[in-house]
Design a protein around this motif. Structure first.
Motif: not given
Length: 171
Positions: A68, A93, A97-99, A101, A144, A156, A159
């Motif tokens: 990060r 990206e 990602n699993w989220y 944004s 997240i 998860k 993160d």
């Protein structure tokens, strides 16, 4: 209405300010990891969490902190691509990602756009970047945190812990 390049300058100042803040507070971030990780494991009643597994998740969180910080690095990867390639990299990206944004990013850009109207000089830009951090937090932490809270899962967890620790530290 702010000029697009003024908004971009403010966003770059935002990322640079986050980078400097997180580098300066890296030890604080790292010190908060274990407590939050342990609390979250207990709260979600994740099973079969021995000392070895806890240590592995702690190491993952520490690596994610480094990742990060590097994400905000003003000399990092986001500046190596031309504008078209940077947009492609960002879209990739988002897909990986699993989220999700996207809404958070759009809100960040909109907030930056409204603040960019107030930019009159370099010093003002730095102040507005700090205000943007105070208002928007560190992108993509809100996404997240909300995605994890909506559906907690071990994959998860690192993160989530890092996002929470960063948000708790930058306030």
């Amino acid at each position: 209405m702010a000029k697009p390049n003024t908004t971009n300058l403010l966003l770059k100042a935002y990322y640079e300010a986050l980078y400097e803040l997180l580098v300066a507070k890296k030890e604080v971030l790292e010190s908060k990891i274990e407590d939050l990780l342990t609390d979250e494991i207990a709260a979600e009643a994740y099973e079969d969490f021995d000392d070895e597994k806890l240590a592995a998740y702690r190491q993952a969180c520490l690596a994610f902190i480094d990742e990060r910080i590097e994400m905000y690095n003003p000399f990092g990867i986001q500046y190596l691509y031309d504008r078209g390639r940077a947009k492609e990299a960002f879209e990739l990206e988002l897909q990986l990602n699993w989220y999700d944004s996207r809404a958070e990013f759009e809100a960040l850009v909109e907030t930056a756009r409204s603040k960019a109207e107030l930019v009159t000089q370099q010093d003002n830009l730095e102040q507005l970047a700090q205000e943007l951090i105070a208002e928007a937090g560190a992108f993509p932490d809100k996404s997240i945190i909300s995605a994890y809270q909506a559906g907690p899962a071990l994959n998860k967890l690192p993160d989530y812990v890092v996002a929470r620790v960063i948000e708790d530290t930058i306030i």
